[in-house]
Design a protein around this motif. Structure first.
Motif, mmCIF file in Angstrom:
data_model
loop_
_atom_site.group_PDB
_atom_site.id
_atom_site.type_symbol
_atom_site.label_atom_id
_atom_site.label_comp_id
_atom_site.label_asym_id
_atom_site.label_seq_id
_atom_site.Cartn_x
_atom_site.Cartn_y
_atom_site.Cartn_z
ATOM 1 N N GLU A 23 -6.569 11.497 -15.230
ATOM 2 C CA GLU A 23 -5.412 12.283 -15.043
ATOM 3 C C GLU A 23 -5.052 13.080 -16.518
ATOM 4 N N ALA A 24 -5.687 12.348 -17.601
ATOM 5 C CA ALA A 24 -5.397 13.211 -18.890
ATOM 6 C C ALA A 24 -6.670 14.051 -19.236
ATOM 7 N N ILE A 26 -9.838 13.454 -20.178
ATOM 8 C CA ILE A 26 -10.445 13.084 -21.270
ATOM 9 C C ILE A 26 -11.596 12.104 -20.960
ATOM 10 N N SER A 27 -12.797 12.361 -21.546
ATOM 11 C CA SER A 27 -14.088 11.827 -21.196
ATOM 12 C C SER A 27 -14.067 10.184 -21.043
ATOM 13 N N ARG A 28 -14.611 9.615 -20.194
ATOM 14 C CA ARG A 28 -14.474 8.070 -20.103
ATOM 15 C C ARG A 28 -15.080 7.434 -21.397
ATOM 16 N N PRO A 29 -16.179 7.956 -21.646
ATOM 17 C CA PRO A 29 -16.862 7.223 -22.844
ATOM 18 C C PRO A 29 -16.078 7.299 -24.013
ATOM 19 N N ALA A 30 -15.314 8.808 -24.305
ATOM 20 C CA ALA A 30 -14.833 8.831 -25.517
ATOM 21 C C ALA A 30 -13.449 7.818 -25.388
ATOM 22 N N LEU A 31 -12.825 7.639 -24.243
ATOM 23 C CA LEU A 31 -11.744 6.759 -24.098
ATOM 24 C C LEU A 31 -11.847 5.490 -24.238
ATOM 25 N N GLY A 41 -14.303 8.499 -34.629
ATOM 26 C CA GLY A 41 -13.254 9.701 -34.850
ATOM 27 C C GLY A 41 -12.993 9.960 -33.622
ATOM 28 N N ALA A 42 -12.023 10.780 -33.658
ATOM 29 C CA ALA A 42 -11.362 11.598 -32.509
ATOM 30 C C ALA A 42 -11.212 13.133 -32.688
ATOM 31 N N GLN A 43 -11.259 13.840 -31.560
ATOM 32 C CA GLN A 43 -10.853 15.260 -31.714
ATOM 33 C C GLN A 43 -9.296 15.253 -31.814
ATOM 34 N N PHE A 44 -8.442 16.410 -32.438
ATOM 35 C CA PHE A 44 -7.118 16.643 -32.159
ATOM 36 C C PHE A 44 -7.020 16.871 -30.783
ATOM 37 N N GLU A 45 -7.718 17.499 -29.994
ATOM 38 C CA GLU A 45 -7.371 17.966 -28.821
ATOM 39 C C GLU A 45 -7.346 16.662 -27.893
ATOM 40 N N THR A 46 -8.150 15.675 -27.965
ATOM 41 C CA THR A 46 -8.163 14.144 -27.560
ATOM 42 C C THR A 46 -6.776 13.492 -27.599
ATOM 43 N N LEU A 47 -6.712 13.554 -28.900
ATOM 44 C CA LEU A 47 -5.346 12.901 -29.513
ATOM 45 C C LEU A 47 -4.152 13.640 -28.958
ATOM 46 N N GLU A 48 -4.085 14.911 -28.887
ATOM 47 C CA GLU A 48 -2.860 15.693 -28.325
ATOM 48 C C GLU A 48 -2.789 15.330 -26.683
ATOM 49 N N LYS A 49 -3.877 15.136 -26.145
ATOM 50 C CA LYS A 49 -3.758 14.866 -24.466
ATOM 51 C C LYS A 49 -3.196 13.480 -24.457
ATOM 52 N N TYR A 53 0.041 12.446 -22.489
ATOM 53 C CA TYR A 53 0.163 11.836 -21.356
ATOM 54 C C TYR A 53 0.826 10.147 -21.344
ATOM 55 N N LEU A 54 0.690 9.745 -22.493
ATOM 56 C CA LEU A 54 1.333 8.370 -22.797
ATOM 57 C C LEU A 54 2.699 8.455 -23.265
ATOM 58 N N ASP A 55 3.065 9.484 -23.464
ATOM 59 C CA ASP A 55 4.204 10.058 -24.339
ATOM 60 C C ASP A 55 4.861 9.169 -25.383
ATOM 61 N N VAL A 56 3.705 9.359 -26.302
ATOM 62 C CA VAL A 56 3.700 8.483 -27.626
ATOM 63 C C VAL A 56 3.641 9.321 -28.786
ATOM 64 N N ASN A 57 4.030 9.119 -30.050
ATOM 65 C CA ASN A 57 3.914 9.757 -31.369
ATOM 66 C C ASN A 57 2.398 9.367 -31.982
ATOM 67 N N LEU A 58 1.968 9.900 -32.758
ATOM 68 C CA LEU A 58 0.521 9.783 -33.598
ATOM 69 C C LEU A 58 0.330 8.552 -34.091
ATOM 70 N N SER A 59 1.784 7.969 -34.715
ATOM 71 C CA SER A 59 1.932 6.696 -35.381
ATOM 72 C C SER A 59 1.902 5.544 -34.408
ATOM 73 N N ASP A 60 2.190 5.885 -33.298
ATOM 74 C CA ASP A 60 2.182 4.908 -32.083
ATOM 75 C C ASP A 60 0.824 4.589 -31.916
ATOM 76 N N LEU A 61 0.008 5.930 -31.762
ATOM 77 C CA LEU A 61 -1.467 5.735 -31.294
ATOM 78 C C LEU A 61 -2.513 5.032 -32.128
ATOM 79 N N ILE A 62 -2.128 5.552 -33.425
ATOM 80 C CA ILE A 62 -3.271 5.070 -34.401
ATOM 81 C C ILE A 62 -2.617 4.362 -35.688
ATOM 82 N N GLY A 63 -3.088 3.313 -36.059
ATOM 83 C CA GLY A 63 -2.650 2.267 -37.099
ATOM 84 C C GLY A 63 -3.509 2.467 -38.214
ATOM 85 N N GLU A 64 -2.931 1.807 -39.403
ATOM 86 C CA GLU A 64 -3.775 1.624 -40.469
ATOM 87 C C GLU A 64 -3.952 0.014 -40.971
#
Length: 122
Positions: A23-24, A26-31, A41-49, A53-64
């Protein structure tokens, strides 16, 4: 170190890798690699998708994560241990405190504390 929180987000929303991948667009292996935190790593395009799709911010998606682990110890009580302590003849001090060595009477659990995983027993 950066890590993906994708597994928690998808699990909370009841989404599968197959569903998000198709639905988004995005390649299954990357996901799968991001879901399992095996991605280098991840491409910006993948992160944006994903964000759209998930209706989240980048900080919700990636942590440190810090490179150090922090441990805490907390008491673990049960009725038998409390009864055992209550029945003991502990010596009262002149300042009205009771003096005892907690590890002799109370069981403690070691707990690994991380930003996302507070309180998991080790």
């Amino acid at each position: 170190m950066l890590y993906f929180k994708l597994d928690k987000i998808m699990d909370k929303k009841g989404l599968t890798i197959n569903k998000v991948s198709s639905e988004a667009n995005i390649s299954r292996p990357a996901l799968t690699a991001m879901y399992n935190n095996e991605s280098k790593g991840a491409q910006f395009e993948t992160l944006e998708k994903l964000m759209k799709y998930l209706d989240v911010n980048l900080s919700d998606l990636i942590g440190e994560k810090s490179s150090e682990n922090i441990f805490a110890f907390r008491p673990s009580f049960n009725k038998e241990e409390i009864s055992k302590i209550e029945k003991m003849n502990l010596k009262n001090r002149k300042d009205h405190f009771i003096e005892y060595k907690p590890s002799d009477y109370i069981t403690f659990e070691g707990v690994l504390i991380e930003e996302e995983k507070t309180g998991e027993k080790i």
